[in-house]
Design a protein around this motif. Structure first.
Motif, mmCIF file in Angstrom:
data_model
loop_
_atom_site.group_PDB
_atom_site.id
_atom_site.type_symbol
_atom_site.label_atom_id
_atom_site.label_comp_id
_atom_site.label_asym_id
_atom_site.label_seq_id
_atom_site.Cartn_x
_atom_site.Cartn_y
_atom_site.Cartn_z
ATOM 1 N N ASP A 119 0.823 -1.211 0.000
ATOM 2 C CA ASP A 119 0.000 0.000 0.000
ATOM 3 C C ASP A 119 0.855 1.258 0.000
ATOM 4 O OD1 ASP A 119 -2.520 -1.245 -0.116
ATOM 5 O OD2 ASP A 119 -2.427 -1.693 2.027
ATOM 6 N N GLY A 120 1.815 1.276 -0.925
ATOM 7 C CA GLY A 120 2.619 2.463 -1.144
ATOM 8 C C GLY A 120 1.906 3.395 -2.114
ATOM 9 N N ARG A 121 2.590 3.770 -3.190
ATOM 10 C CA ARG A 121 1.961 4.667 -4.169
ATOM 11 C C ARG A 121 0.739 4.012 -4.809
ATOM 12 N NH1 ARG A 121 -0.753 6.874 -7.102
ATOM 13 N NH2 ARG A 121 -0.350 8.546 -8.608
ATOM 14 N N PHE A 122 0.780 2.700 -4.991
ATOM 15 C CA PHE A 122 -0.327 1.986 -5.625
ATOM 16 C C PHE A 122 -1.006 1.082 -4.595
ATOM 17 C CE2 PHE A 122 2.652 3.073 -8.999
ATOM 18 C CZ PHE A 122 1.811 3.779 -9.845
ATOM 19 N N LYS A 123 -2.212 1.485 -4.217
ATOM 20 C CA LYS A 123 -2.933 0.797 -3.147
ATOM 21 C C LYS A 123 -3.990 -0.172 -3.669
ATOM 22 C CE LYS A 123 -2.363 4.583 0.158
ATOM 23 N NZ LYS A 123 -1.324 5.266 -0.616
ATOM 24 N N GLY A 124 -4.030 -0.363 -4.975
ATOM 25 C CA GLY A 124 -5.083 -1.162 -5.594
ATOM 26 C C GLY A 124 -6.021 -0.248 -6.354
ATOM 27 N N GLY A 125 -6.273 -0.591 -7.610
ATOM 28 C CA GLY A 125 -7.155 0.220 -8.433
ATOM 29 C C GLY A 125 -8.621 -0.072 -8.150
ATOM 30 N N TRP A 126 -9.472 0.424 -9.052
ATOM 31 C CA TRP A 126 -10.914 0.255 -8.843
ATOM 32 C C TRP A 126 -11.288 -1.223 -8.805
ATOM 33 C CZ3 TRP A 126 -15.082 -1.659 -11.803
ATOM 34 C CH2 TRP A 126 -16.363 -1.387 -11.251
ATOM 35 N N THR A 127 -10.641 -2.039 -9.619
ATOM 36 C CA THR A 127 -10.958 -3.469 -9.662
ATOM 37 C C THR A 127 -10.756 -4.104 -8.292
ATOM 38 O OG1 THR A 127 -10.269 -3.520 -11.983
ATOM 39 C CG2 THR A 127 -10.459 -5.636 -10.844
ATOM 40 N N THR A 128 -9.597 -3.883 -7.715
ATOM 41 C CA THR A 128 -9.291 -4.448 -6.399
ATOM 42 C C THR A 128 -10.262 -3.938 -5.340
ATOM 43 O OG1 THR A 128 -6.957 -4.543 -7.031
ATOM 44 C CG2 THR A 128 -7.457 -4.741 -4.694
ATOM 45 N N ARG A 129 -10.523 -2.657 -5.368
ATOM 46 C CA ARG A 129 -11.397 -2.061 -4.355
ATOM 47 C C ARG A 129 -12.864 -2.490 -4.541
ATOM 48 N NH1 ARG A 129 -8.950 4.139 -4.157
ATOM 49 N NH2 ARG A 129 -6.805 3.551 -4.681
ATOM 50 N N HIS A 130 -13.269 -2.669 -5.770
ATOM 51 C CA HIS A 130 -14.657 -3.017 -6.046
ATOM 52 C C HIS A 130 -14.970 -4.471 -5.694
ATOM 53 C CE1 HIS A 130 -18.544 -2.934 -8.040
ATOM 54 N NE2 HIS A 130 -18.194 -3.958 -8.794
ATOM 55 N N TYR A 131 -14.063 -5.384 -6.048
ATOM 56 C CA TYR A 131 -14.346 -6.807 -5.836
ATOM 57 C C TYR A 131 -13.847 -7.341 -4.507
ATOM 58 C CZ TYR A 131 -15.559 -6.784 -10.768
ATOM 59 O OH TYR A 131 -16.139 -6.494 -11.984
ATOM 60 N N GLY A 132 -12.972 -6.598 -3.845
ATOM 61 C CA GLY A 132 -12.432 -7.081 -2.583
ATOM 62 C C GLY A 132 -13.442 -6.964 -1.456
ATOM 63 N N ARG A 133 -14.127 -8.080 -1.161
ATOM 64 C CA ARG A 133 -15.148 -8.119 -0.104
ATOM 65 C C ARG A 133 -14.901 -9.369 0.741
ATOM 66 N NH1 ARG A 133 -19.951 -7.927 -4.561
ATOM 67 N NH2 ARG A 133 -18.870 -6.512 -5.999
ATOM 68 N N PRO A 134 -13.882 -9.337 1.573
ATOM 69 C CA PRO A 134 -13.498 -10.539 2.320
ATOM 70 C C PRO A 134 -14.636 -11.169 3.105
ATOM 71 C CG PRO A 134 -11.852 -8.828 2.574
ATOM 72 C CD PRO A 134 -13.002 -8.195 1.862
ATOM 73 N N GLU A 135 -15.537 -10.325 3.631
ATOM 74 C CA GLU A 135 -16.645 -10.855 4.421
ATOM 75 C C GLU A 135 -17.620 -11.669 3.575
ATOM 76 O OE1 GLU A 135 -17.876 -7.022 2.618
ATOM 77 O OE2 GLU A 135 -16.077 -7.758 3.660
ATOM 78 N N GLU A 136 -17.544 -11.546 2.249
ATOM 79 C CA GLU A 136 -18.396 -12.305 1.336
ATOM 80 C C GLU A 136 -17.638 -13.443 0.650
ATOM 81 O OE1 GLU A 136 -20.434 -9.730 -1.415
ATOM 82 O OE2 GLU A 136 -20.718 -8.175 0.103
ATOM 83 N N GLY A 137 -16.419 -13.703 1.101
ATOM 84 C CA GLY A 137 -15.615 -14.748 0.477
ATOM 85 C C GLY A 137 -14.962 -14.324 -0.818
ATOM 86 N N LEU A 138 -14.901 -13.020 -1.060
ATOM 87 C CA LEU A 138 -14.243 -12.474 -2.248
ATOM 88 C C LEU A 138 -13.047 -11.643 -1.801
ATOM 89 C CD1 LEU A 138 -17.379 -11.289 -4.259
ATOM 90 C CD2 LEU A 138 -15.824 -13.120 -4.944
#
Length: 264
Positions: free
Chosen positions: A195-214
């Motif tokens: 999580d330096g200059r690149f913290k994850g783009g929209w794809t990572t932020r949109h699909y990353g839902r650990p509580e849903e198994g994603l």
């Protein structure tokens, strides 16, 4: 030209490749200036670098270039990094801050491109993540990226070789971050950051839902680690062959976590 190419596997890991495509429809290409037509901001050779590293992985690859529309940007156009230099849903400049269009697209054209290219890519990506999650109870999106190691318009100094993005630990289980970080830190001769200059783009932020198994994690590689950072952007086999075992180890660690029940 189809907007997305999917290769299905039976494992829990899905590789996203939103920026390796170089297709630009002719009517759009004619409106790019000479600098834009060079397509310099491609994630060059990333599909080749990751090819065959994890048996059973699914790959979802955009075929279109990010100058057509960026598959890793919020479809609303909202900036990923407010207050910092970046490029938008349809970039108006390249990564050096230089204009790429003779005639920039209108708002209506941006919406047409979103429907034609951006939406089908994400529909396919979601279909594969959902399929994998139903099969394994969990799915892990590993989003594959690369960028030149020195771009003053976007960041100061030289980028680390491995740039791990989890949006502050919100897009995946801590066990995934820890495993990826451990492999990167153990890779002799390479540098890394979380999580330096690149913290994850929209794809990572949109699909990353650990509580849903994603779970989603982005890897932004410095291109100097595996290729030449000047046209015609050649893949350097010796460098790439040294890097690939570390990438394979990352993917294998993620897969073991998913199959071993550590993420459910």
């Amino acid at each position: 030209m189809q907007p997305v190419d999917v290769k299905r596997g039976d494992g829990p890991v899905v590789l996203g490749l939103p920026h390796t495509g170089t297709y630009v429809p002719q009517d759009i290409r004619t409106r790019l200036n000479e600098r834009g037509r060079a397509l310099a901001d491609t994630d060059w050779n990333i599909h080749k670098l990751y090819d065959g590293l994890l048996e059973g992985a699914t790959t979802v690859r955009a075929t279109f270039h990010r100058y057509v529309i960026d598959a890793n940007r919020d479809p609303s156009g909202e900036s990923l990094y407010p207050g910092q230099n970046t490029t938008g849903l349809v970039p108006l400049t390249d990564f050096d801050g230089e204009p790429i269009w003779n005639e920039a697209p209108s708002g209506g054209e941006v919406e047409h491109r979103r429907e034609t290219w951006h939406a089908p890519y994400h529909a396919a990506l979601w279909e594969e993540l959902d399929r994998v999650r139903h099969r394994h109870g969990v799915a892990v999106l590993y989003d594959c990226h690369s960028i030149r190691s020195r771009i003053p318009f976007l960041f100061e100094g030289t980028l680390p070789d491995f740039n791990i993005g989890t949006n502050g630990g919100t897009t995946c289980a801590p066990a995934i971050t820890a495993a990826v970080e451990e492999v990167c830190r153990a890779a002799q001769g390479y540098t890394s950051v979380v999580d330096g200059r690149f913290k994850g783009g929209w794809t990572t932020r949109h699909y990353g839902r650990p509580e849903e198994g994603l779970h989603a994690i982005q890897m932004e590689l410095a291109q100097s680690a595996y290729m030449s950072e000047a046209p015609p952007w050649p893949y350097l086999h010796e460098r790439a062959d040294a890097l690939r075992p570390h990438l394979a180890a990352i993917l294998q660690r993620i897969e073991r976590l998913a199959l071993g029940g550590a993420l459910t």
